[in-house]
Design a protein around this motif. Structure first.
Motif, mmCIF file in Angstrom:
data_model
loop_
_atom_site.group_PDB
_atom_site.id
_atom_site.type_symbol
_atom_site.label_atom_id
_atom_site.label_comp_id
_atom_site.label_asym_id
_atom_site.label_seq_id
_atom_site.Cartn_x
_atom_site.Cartn_y
_atom_site.Cartn_z
ATOM 1 N N LYS A 73 0.846 -1.527 0.105
ATOM 2 C CA LYS A 73 0.273 -0.112 -0.130
ATOM 3 C C LYS A 73 0.937 1.611 -0.285
ATOM 4 C CE LYS A 73 -4.063 1.526 1.963
ATOM 5 N NZ LYS A 73 -5.125 1.536 1.396
ATOM 6 N N PHE A 74 0.385 2.666 -0.941
ATOM 7 C CA PHE A 74 1.028 3.537 -1.538
ATOM 8 C C PHE A 74 0.928 3.877 -0.137
ATOM 9 C CE2 PHE A 74 2.852 6.707 -3.210
ATOM 10 C CZ PHE A 74 3.896 7.269 -3.188
ATOM 11 N N PHE A 75 1.859 4.886 0.533
ATOM 12 C CA PHE A 75 1.622 6.484 0.918
ATOM 13 C C PHE A 75 2.674 7.037 0.809
ATOM 14 C CE2 PHE A 75 0.583 2.558 3.557
ATOM 15 C CZ PHE A 75 -0.883 3.474 4.516
ATOM 16 N N GLU A 76 2.916 8.741 0.133
ATOM 17 C CA GLU A 76 3.359 9.765 0.129
ATOM 18 C C GLU A 76 4.707 9.527 1.462
ATOM 19 O OE1 GLU A 76 1.234 13.015 -0.726
ATOM 20 O OE2 GLU A 76 1.123 11.962 -3.338
ATOM 21 N N GLU A 77 4.224 9.720 2.094
ATOM 22 C CA GLU A 77 5.563 10.033 3.275
ATOM 23 C C GLU A 77 5.502 8.535 4.512
ATOM 24 O OE1 GLU A 77 5.241 14.058 4.962
ATOM 25 O OE2 GLU A 77 2.527 13.822 5.547
ATOM 26 N N ASP A 78 5.815 8.574 5.277
ATOM 27 C CA ASP A 78 6.291 7.911 6.002
ATOM 28 C C ASP A 78 4.762 8.324 7.313
ATOM 29 O OD1 ASP A 78 8.330 6.686 5.565
ATOM 30 O OD2 ASP A 78 9.652 6.984 8.008
ATOM 31 N N THR A 79 3.807 7.345 7.514
ATOM 32 C CA THR A 79 3.080 7.961 8.232
ATOM 33 C C THR A 79 2.100 6.572 9.203
ATOM 34 O OG1 THR A 79 0.772 8.228 8.361
ATOM 35 C CG2 THR A 79 1.084 6.551 6.481
ATOM 36 N N VAL A 80 1.255 6.940 9.794
ATOM 37 C CA VAL A 80 1.262 5.950 11.112
ATOM 38 C C VAL A 80 -0.756 5.220 10.451
ATOM 39 C CG1 VAL A 80 -0.135 5.127 13.236
ATOM 40 C CG2 VAL A 80 2.020 6.022 12.686
ATOM 41 N N TYR A 81 -0.632 3.524 9.672
ATOM 42 C CA TYR A 81 -1.858 3.488 8.684
ATOM 43 C C TYR A 81 -2.519 3.130 10.370
ATOM 44 C CZ TYR A 81 -5.114 1.186 5.204
ATOM 45 O OH TYR A 81 -5.877 1.167 4.765
ATOM 46 N N GLN A 82 -3.847 3.539 10.108
ATOM 47 C CA GLN A 82 -4.791 3.090 11.520
ATOM 48 C C GLN A 82 -5.625 2.079 10.344
ATOM 49 O OE1 GLN A 82 -5.210 3.886 14.687
ATOM 50 N NE2 GLN A 82 -3.368 5.322 14.424
ATOM 51 N N GLU A 83 -5.314 0.956 10.476
ATOM 52 C CA GLU A 83 -6.005 0.138 9.518
ATOM 53 C C GLU A 83 -7.431 -1.037 9.551
ATOM 54 O OE1 GLU A 83 -7.449 -2.553 6.287
ATOM 55 O OE2 GLU A 83 -6.269 -3.944 7.937
ATOM 56 N N CYS A 84 -8.549 -0.283 8.872
ATOM 57 C CA CYS A 84 -10.231 -1.182 9.979
ATOM 58 C C CYS A 84 -10.407 -1.104 8.440
ATOM 59 C CB CYS A 84 -10.534 -1.013 11.077
ATOM 60 S SG CYS A 84 -11.445 -2.002 11.388
ATOM 61 N N ASP A 85 -9.612 -0.703 7.738
ATOM 62 C CA ASP A 85 -10.568 -1.207 6.306
ATOM 63 C C ASP A 85 -11.588 -2.530 6.042
ATOM 64 O OD1 ASP A 85 -12.192 -1.119 3.694
ATOM 65 O OD2 ASP A 85 -10.393 0.020 2.607
ATOM 66 N N HIS A 86 -12.768 -2.678 5.679
ATOM 67 C CA HIS A 86 -13.686 -3.520 5.549
ATOM 68 C C HIS A 86 -14.061 -3.987 4.050
ATOM 69 C CE1 HIS A 86 -15.486 -3.950 9.261
ATOM 70 N NE2 HIS A 86 -14.830 -3.040 9.389
ATOM 71 N N ASN A 87 -13.278 -3.275 3.336
ATOM 72 C CA ASN A 87 -13.604 -3.524 1.863
ATOM 73 C C ASN A 87 -12.102 -4.029 0.884
ATOM 74 O OD1 ASN A 87 -15.987 -2.685 1.175
ATOM 75 N ND2 ASN A 87 -15.152 -0.578 0.596
ATOM 76 N N ASP A 88 -11.306 -3.846 2.444
ATOM 77 C CA ASP A 88 -9.956 -4.290 2.747
ATOM 78 C C ASP A 88 -9.252 -5.741 2.921
ATOM 79 O OD1 ASP A 88 -8.410 -4.369 0.155
ATOM 80 O OD2 ASP A 88 -7.332 -2.272 1.342
#
Lengths: 393, 930
Positions: free
Chosen positions: A200-215
């Motif tokens: 998964k692509f992010f433009e810069e370092d980040t903290v991704y809070q992942e709970c995407d029901h479509n993924d």
């Protein structure tokens, strides 16, 4: 006399399980399975040597809170089939990424330590996943700590180099089955692939809070050597922290959703193990019971989690540690995209210890323009740069 | 609410009398009330039936007017006429069930959300009741209302959507079941079932959307059944028996692809193997991802060049019939050329089912979002994005293949590609339901529209079944394209994509998945032996332990194949002759049609944990399996009432063996009883010899079978009272009844759908019935083929083929023999690689080493001896010649046997075989059917 000794030992063992000292005890489960439990008054961790040395449960003892779904084992019996354990999908299992599993066998317990300061269990499997590769796993717990240390050693007995990427398959349930956990993932920016694997692509370092029901599943490149799970409904974060080199380029974070599970998984950078040589993988599982989220994780001997968020004109900072950290003076600051620093006044952070949350409400540095900033901190012994960013409006 | 329903409807019935009769129940108009009466002696007697209609927009039940009631032979019709709505429902008998066929007409302009209820007020005289909600498990009924709302069940990770319920439900006691449901595979997206123990009310409802001016049919099914052989099983069996068309295979018994094994990519990813395919009975294969971009099976010029979401890695799936296709570098022209060339060469011969992009329920993300945005299925309870499925490099989004822009493109592509590649059929992945589409197409008058608090929707299963119907419509019967569905909805062959040894998956999917498959052919598809799971510490084990375990795992799978009527693939055939040995039996039974209810009681001393039934009436077969270490003896009692719709015939069974057999049947009332021995780990089969109607309540019948290549003789010696009744007996594929005699005197018989019947036959107390079947092809003894001089003592080919000068069609079939002996040479069964010479000279017909192949339209098919002791194989047409040569080669296999040896395959790998030194070896074979 002999019977008396055994009885006394059992009594002592049982008593040990009820105290707050670091200790190890065993529980006999059905169908001949034995569970080893290490605990210290803060954390209890269950180890199942017969299930490849997996961690079957972790609990936060002061709140009697289970962080994993209960593992149930039932051995199916059939006229024709070998006894076959049916095990609840939960716990932490060790795999090797990209290496076809060739089967698995119980690990042998080769030692265990039971002392107030320190408890551990060491297990060994000569043919890890039926590969010609020896697996030794040490699970240890110190007193006054909410962190469990894991040391896995792989020794290559084959004649070929093994590129061993340790895969931590963690099926936790911080949300206690109510809903999927949100996985907190420090992701590396500007990265579309790790090796051949699309991430998964992010433009810069980040903290991704992942709970995407479509993924159903998400792969990301690690920006930091940790990944964590939290609940949207209650406080507490469960963290996997690894040695820095394991999360270097080539490593992956992975999450997967199926039934009630939303996993947090780590695939280490592959370590090339020459024939006859060994590689070591150091990991730590931490529970910070009062944190609701994470911006960063740091600390050499003791792990501290920190979360920073802007609320109006103030920066709200929460900190909690897995062990005892003496009072320390910290310099916190924000850095903009242009590298310019905006300092907060120095703060003396009182002693940190498990179960104690420190909350600071600091006025934002005067004159700071609107924009995205990265929260950072320095002390005499530690420093951190949050992988997450905050936005000032 | 229940009170309101009952009151409304009961008050509305006129005083009339009518009746709908099936063997187990009668629906009567009694005064003002429709009443269902139990004709079986059971725990319930009468159940008043009421009808009601709920308005989902007004959120209340409609006040129905008094219905107009009419009756005609076995039918009761109720018509409700309202200002803006008409509802007519007709109850009639359909074989074993009562069918309620409704028609709704919306005479207004506004769209209506409606829910039709059928409620039975039950009078069970026991509180020990259970509830079957349509899924795979049943629940005890306590004091509280019990229900199931909607068709969705547990999410199946493998299809990324929910399981859906079967088209029926039941409330039942130990001895009897009441069921309401609908017709399986009817376009239905929402049903609900409720049982209220306080009132005894048992309701089943269907929701539907009715647009202004729309006319909509809807069907309900009511079943009364015994629970003796499983309540859901008994109910489902009546659905199978009453709606055979629902589970019919396109092309029927002559479908060339459906009734054999799946080659499991053997003929698709590798160069096709003709002799292996014949010996292992591969008739179709899963032609996986024969396109570059998911959603563009035509590989249109304007869509071919695109940037996939992931790097294209050329994996094994890029081989079409062994020809390597590089997804990354192969040009469009080359891709299309190779695909067409390969398909035209091999497609029909090897049954390459064209993988049509997961039933049209997944499409490459960019393609769908750009061209088909109206088609996205955005059900938050299911996975809607899958990364790297069919092609490996695409991300695919869930789409809806009915009534959408995507559906139009998808259907156009299927039609075009079926013609272009002369396809045998399509492979449908993910061909199930459990995902709701709520996009703009639900405004159209599409079938299967339902509603909930979020508005109108259609379940994916409705669209999948629409896709199957569309495929079947592309060519007229009986030559329709075949559909191989990896999903539990419509299709001609159904895949269960898990191996038998995946115990957890089987527990989750069975029996529900199998109930959906019904009498259609099905197969399991997966990692065969799952060896590393079954023997996790294999590095520490010996060869003897390996052989013992594989033998047990093999027997486990054999028992499960017979129990569930699902065939295996080559992954368990290699090194394991038992799996190959049973092929004629298991495929023969699957051809007869697996049934849900096995109406059999076994004595307590008989250990038979595995049991199943195939076919019905005179075409019934039973399987029994004992998996213990010891043989088991006991008695089997078959309940004849459950084998036919009217339950009138008493059937006689004989143990099914390949050569000869004898079984003593003792008939007592409706049961046929016989003693049996179930040897340890041996599947034991019984076949029906014949059935008698009007037979006495008690008699003995000694049944015998004698089977030879050219004829099969079945006989029954009666011992009881004389009687006059019908004699029924079955059809045997590639055989025909040559003569049927009673006490030596021939009797006339007629052919019908189920077999043959001799009407009003007089049987004496000790009559002997003989049914002689003659082969459709063979007119010579087996020994003449087995001993034919194919090769000399040095194992070099010595025979020749003869083709008449003008018979060019027959010439092509010489290749069958070339392939046969090329295989034999490669496997070192013979010593010569030479092809048998072909003579066009009729003088060679006098030789004893000649096989003459002839296609002569106006002469009967035959395989017989020529005057010089050569062999004549003469067929009416090429299709028949293919079948005859397949049968002929099976006899040749007795002379040239071959056991497929272990080699690494899915579920058992090369390093494991090397560890046990089992490469090129096999485990022992037991020839237990002869």
């Amino acid at each position: 006399m002999k019977n008396f000794t055994i009885f006394s030992a059992l009594l002592l063992l049982a008593a040990g399980c009820a105290t707050k000292e670091a200790k190890i005890c065993t529980t006999e489960l059905n169908d001949g399975y034995t569970r080893y439990t290490l605990s210290n008054g803060y954390i209890g961790v269950d180890v199942m040597p017969q299930l490849r040395g997996m961690i079957s449960g972790v609990r936060y003892i002061p709140e009697n809170r289970e962080l994993f779904r209960e593992m149930k084992i039932k051995v199916a019996k059939d006229d024709l089939l070998p006894p076959f354990p049916e095990v609840t999908s939960t716990g932490i299992t060790d795999f090797l990424w990209g290496v076809t599993t060739k089967g698995d066998v119980p690990a042998k317990v080769i030692s265990s330590t039971n002392s107030p300061e320190y408890a551990d269990i060491v297990m060994n499997d000569r043919f890890f996943r039926m590969l010609n590769c020896e697996f030794t796993k040490q699970v240890s717990l110190k007193k006054d700590s909410s962190a469990v240390q894991i040391k896995i050693t792989l020794r290559n007995h084959s004649k070929k180099i093994i590129n061993a990427a340790l895969w931590q398959n963690i099926i936790q349930s911080v949300s206690r089955d109510i809903q999927w956990d949100t996985i907190i993932i420090p992701c590396k920016g500007n990265t579309a692939k790790v090796g051949r694997k699309g991430v998964k692509f992010f433009e810069e370092d980040t903290v991704y809070q992942e709970c995407d029901h479509n993924d159903r599943e998400v792969f990301t490149a690690p920006a930091r050597p940790w990944i964590a799970a939290r609940s949207d409904l209650e406080k507490g974060v469960f963290i996997l922290r690894t040695a820095d080199e394991l999360a270097a380029e080539g490593a992956l974070f992975y999450t997967y959703k199926a039934f009630q599970n939303h996993t947090m998984e780590f695939i280490s950078k592959p370590l090339a193990i020459s024939p006859g040589k060994s590689a070591v993988y150091n990991l730590e599982y931490i529970f910070l019971p009062d944190m609701q989220n994470l911006s960063e994780v740091f600390g050499k001997d003791v792990t501290t989690g920190i979360h920073a968020a802007v609320s109006g004109k103030k920066m709200i900072i929460n900190m909690q540690s897995s062990g005892v950290v003496p009072p320390t003076e910290w310099s916190f600051f924000l850095t903009g995209k242009d590298g310019k620093k905006y300092n907060f006044p120095k703060e003396l952070i009182p002693e940190l210890k498990p179960g104690k949350l420190i909350t600071l409400k600091l006025p934002l540095p005067s004159g700071i323009p609107a924009g995205k900033y990265r929260f950072c901190g320095n002390s005499a012994v530690e420093n951190f740069v949050a992988s997450d960013t905050v936005t000032i409006k | 609410m229940k009170k309101l329903i009952t009151t409304l409807i009961m008050a509305s019935f006129a005083i009339l009398h009518g009746a709908v009769n099936v063997r187990t129940a009668e629906l009567k108009l009694h005064g003002k009330q429709l009443i269902l009466e139990n004709k079986l002696s059971g725990d319930w007697k009468k159940a008043p039936l009421s009808l009601s209609l709920y308005d989902g927009k007004a959120k209340k039940f409609l006040q129905l007017p008094a219905p107009e009631i009419s009756e005609s032979a076995g039918k009761i019709t109720l018509a409700y006429r309202m200002p803006d709505l008409e509802w007519q429902i007709t109850f009639s008998a359909r074989s074993r069930v009562i069918l309620g066929e409704s028609t709704f007409i919306n005479k207004g302009k506004d769209e209506k959300f409606l829910e039709q209820f059928i409620t039975l007020k039950t009078d069970f005289n026991t509180k020990d009741l259970r509830f079957w909600d349509g899924f795979g498990k049943t629940r005890a009924i306590g004091d509280k209302l019990i229900d199931r709302k909607g068709i969705k069940g547990a999410v199946l990770p493998h299809i990324s959507a929910s399981d859906i319920s079967f088209a029926a439900s039941a409330v039942y006691s130990d001895d009897s079941a009441l069921s309401i449901g609908h017709v399986t595979f009817d376009p239905v997206s929402y049903t609900a079932v409720t049982y209220d123990p306080a009132s005894g009310n048992y309701s089943y409802s269907q929701r539907f959307v009715l647009s202004g001016g729309e006319k909509l049919p809807l069907r309900h099914v009511i079943v009364s059944s015994t629970s003796d052989y499983g309540a859901p099983e008994g109910v489902i069996q009546q659905h199978y028996d009453s709606f055979p068309e629902v589970w019919a295979v396109a092309g029927g018994q002559d479908n060339p692809y459906a009734w054999g094994n799946c080659a499991h990519y053997r003929n698709w990813w590798d160069t096709p193997r003709p002799e292996e395919s014949r010996r292992l009975q591969y008739t179709h294969d899963w032609a996986y991802a024969p396109y570059r971009r998911a959603g563009d099976m035509m590989m249109k010029k304007e869509l071919f060049d695109y940037k996939p979401d992931n790097e294209i890695v050329n994996r094994r799936r890029g081989k079409f019939g062994g020809y390597p296709i590089n997804y990354k570098t192969t040009s469009r022209d080359e891709f299309l050329r190779v695909r067409k060339e390969r398909y035209l060469k091999y497609g029909k011969r090897y049954g390459w089912m064209f993988y049509n992009n997961c039933s049209g329920v997944w499409c490459e993300r960019q393609l769908a979002e750009k061209y088909y945005p109206d088609s996205l299925t955005k059900d938050p309870k299911t996975v809607t994005l899958i990364k790297g499925w069919s092609t490996g490099h695409d991300w695919e989004v869930r789409v809806f293949p009915m009534g959408t822009s995507w559906a139009a493109a998808f259907e156009r592509d299927m039609k075009e590609i079926a013609e272009d590649l002369d396809l045998p059929g399509f492979a449908l992945d993910c061909g199930g339901g459990g995902a709701y589409y709520r996009g703009p197409a639900v405004k159209k008058m599409l079938p299967g529209r339902a509603w909930d608090d979020k508005g109108a929707f259609i379940d994916q299963s409705v669209a999948v079944n629409h896709v199957v119907d569309f495929i079947h419509s592309l060519r007229p019967a009986p030559n329709q394209l075949t559909v191989h569905n990896n999903g539990n909805q419509k299709g001609d062959i159904v895949m269960l994509e898990r191996p038998f040894l995946n115990i957890a998956a089987m527990k989750q999917m069975l029996p529900l998945y199998r109930w959906f498959i019904g009498p259609r052919p099905g197969n399991v598809h997966g990692h065969g032996f799952m060896f590393k799971e079954m023997m996790p510490d294999w590095r520490n084990r010996t060869q003897a332990e390996f052989i013992d375990l594989i033998g047990r795992l093999s027997d486990y799978q054999i028992m499960n194949q017979f129990k569930w009527g699902l065939s295996q693939t080559f992954v368990t055939f290699y090194g394991n002759p038992q799996q190959v040995y049973i092929l004629p039996e298991i495929l023969g039974l699957i051809r007869a049609g697996w049934q849900s209810a096995t109406p059999v009681k076994v004595s307590k001393d008989l250990y038979a944990p595995y049991m199943s039934r195939y076919g019905k009436g005179a075409n019934t077969f039973f399987f029994f399996g004992n998996t213990s270490k010891k043989d088991s003896k006991g008695t089997v009692a078959v309940d004849n009432l459950e084998l036919t719709a009217d339950g009138k015939a008493k059937f006689i069974f004989v143990k099914k063996l390949r050569n000869q057999s004898e079984t003593i049947n003792k008939i007592e009332k409706n049961f046929s009883k016989f003693d049996t021995v179930l040897p340890s780990r041996v599947p034991v089969l019984y076949e029906t010899v014949c059935g008698f109607t009007s037979a006495p309540e008690k008699f003995t019948a000694v049944a015998k079978s004698q089977k030879q290549l050219e004829k099969q003789l079945y006989s029954v010696k009666l011992d009881g009272k004389g009687f006059t009744g019908d004699l029924s007996f079955r059809k045997i594929r590639f055989f025909h009844p040559a003569e049927v005699t009673i006490d030596g005197k021939p009797v006339k018989f007629i052919s019908d759908d189920n077999g043959y019947t001799a009407k009003n036959v007089n049987f004496s107390a000790n009559s002997e019935v003989k049914i002689l079947y003659a082969s459709d092809f063979f007119n010579l003894p087996q020994e003449k083929i087995v001993n034919f001089p194919f090769v000399n003592k040095a194992k070099r080919i010595t025979f020749r083929l003869h083709i008449p000068k003008n018979d060019d069609k027959a010439m092509a079939f010489t290749e069958n023999f070339n392939e046969y002996f090329a295989f034999c040479f490669k496997r070192k069964i013979i010593a010569s690689s030479a092809k048998p010479p072909v003579s066009r000279n009729d003088a060679s017909l006098q030789r004893n080493d000649v096989i003459s192949l002839q296609i002569v339209p106006d002469k009967p098919n035959t395989i017989e001896l020529l005057p010089g002791n050569g062999i004549l194989i003469r067929a009416k047409d090429t299709k028949t010649m293919s079948e005859m040569l397949r049968e002929f080669a099976a006899v040749m296999d007795i002379r040239f046997p071959y056991i497929f040896k272990f080699s690494g395959s899915m579920g058992i790998y090369d390093d494991q075989l090397s560890h046990f030194k089992m490469h090129g070896r096999h485990i022992p074979e037991r020839r237990y059917f002869e």
